[in-house]
Write an enzyme that holds these catalytic residues in place. Structure first.
Site, PDB file in Angstrom:
ATOM      1  CG  ASP A  44       4.690  69.690 -20.107  1.00  0.00           C
ATOM      2  OD1 ASP A  44       4.999  69.436 -21.283  1.00  0.00           O
ATOM      3  OD2 ASP A  44       4.802  68.866 -19.177  1.00  0.00           O
ATOM      4  CE1 TYR A  49       3.522  63.416 -16.942  1.00  0.00           C
ATOM      5  CE2 TYR A  49       2.892  65.688 -17.314  1.00  0.00           C
ATOM      6  CZ  TYR A  49       3.855  64.698 -17.322  1.00  0.00           C
ATOM      7  OH  TYR A  49       5.138  65.008 -17.714  1.00  0.00           O
ATOM      8  CE  LYS A  74       5.789  66.032 -21.588  1.00  0.00           C
ATOM      9  NZ  LYS A  74       4.680  66.572 -20.791  1.00  0.00           N
ATOM     10  CG  HIS A 107       5.941  60.919 -21.786  1.00  0.00           C
ATOM     11  ND1 HIS A 107       4.804  61.225 -21.077  1.00  0.00           N
ATOM     12  CD2 HIS A 107       6.956  61.359 -21.021  1.00  0.00           C
ATOM     13  CE1 HIS A 107       5.129  61.813 -19.946  1.00  0.00           C
ATOM     14  NE2 HIS A 107       6.432  61.904 -19.881  1.00  0.00           N
TER      15      HIS A 107
END
Length: 157
Positions: A44, A49, A74, A107
């Site tokens: 994931d 990120y 996401k 998200h």
């Protein structure tokens, strides 16, 4: 590994390895390689990120066939429009070095998440996304979204 079946028939591992707060590319790549070697098959990540490329490198190097991995990423808030999501999906695919994603999520329910979801539905129908859904949605926002979509957000059955 135990699996659940999503509402569209896709099987998803019950346990996964997330790379939130692993911004260093080398550290992220090694962590994903170690996770896969340890038996994890669900990885994931998210555009926000900033480590999709490192995850992609690990996928490429791990030696596990692509169809045995379940990759989730996401859509971040700045891309939550129809056109933004279309571009973001392709950017994530490119960053990860993949032809398809097993699961793609909005998200957060901000900006034009309905338009973004329409772009996700198109990518789903094209086979770029095997399952689509949302995270961090309050029930009322999810209910509103479900009234406007053709492809229901993933549900575990």
């Amino acid at each position: 590994m135990e699996y659940v079946t999503l509402n569209n028939g896709v099987k998803m591992p019950l346990e996964g390895f997330g790379v939130f707060q692993v911004p260093d590319p080398a550290q992220c790549e090694q962590a994903v390689l170690d996770a896969i070697e340890s038996g994890y098959r669900l990885i994931d990540t998210a555009a926000a990120y900033m480590n999709e490329k490192a995850v992609g490198e690990a996928i490429k190097k791990c030696g596990v066939p692509r169809e045995e991995l379940f990759i989730t990423t996401k859509l971040w808030v700045q891309d939550a429009t129809y056109e933004g999501a279309k571009k973001a999906i392709q950017t994530s695919l490119d960053n990860l070095g993949l032809d398809y994603l097993d699961l793609y999520l909005i998200h957060q329910p901000l900006k034009d998440y309905v338009g973004a979801y329409r772009a996700m539905e198109e990518a789903y129908k094209e086979g770029k996304l095997k399952a689509i859904g949302v995270c961090n949605f309050y029930p009322a926002r999810l209910a509103d979204l479900c009234e406007t979509v053709e492809v229901m957000p993933l549900l575990i059955r």
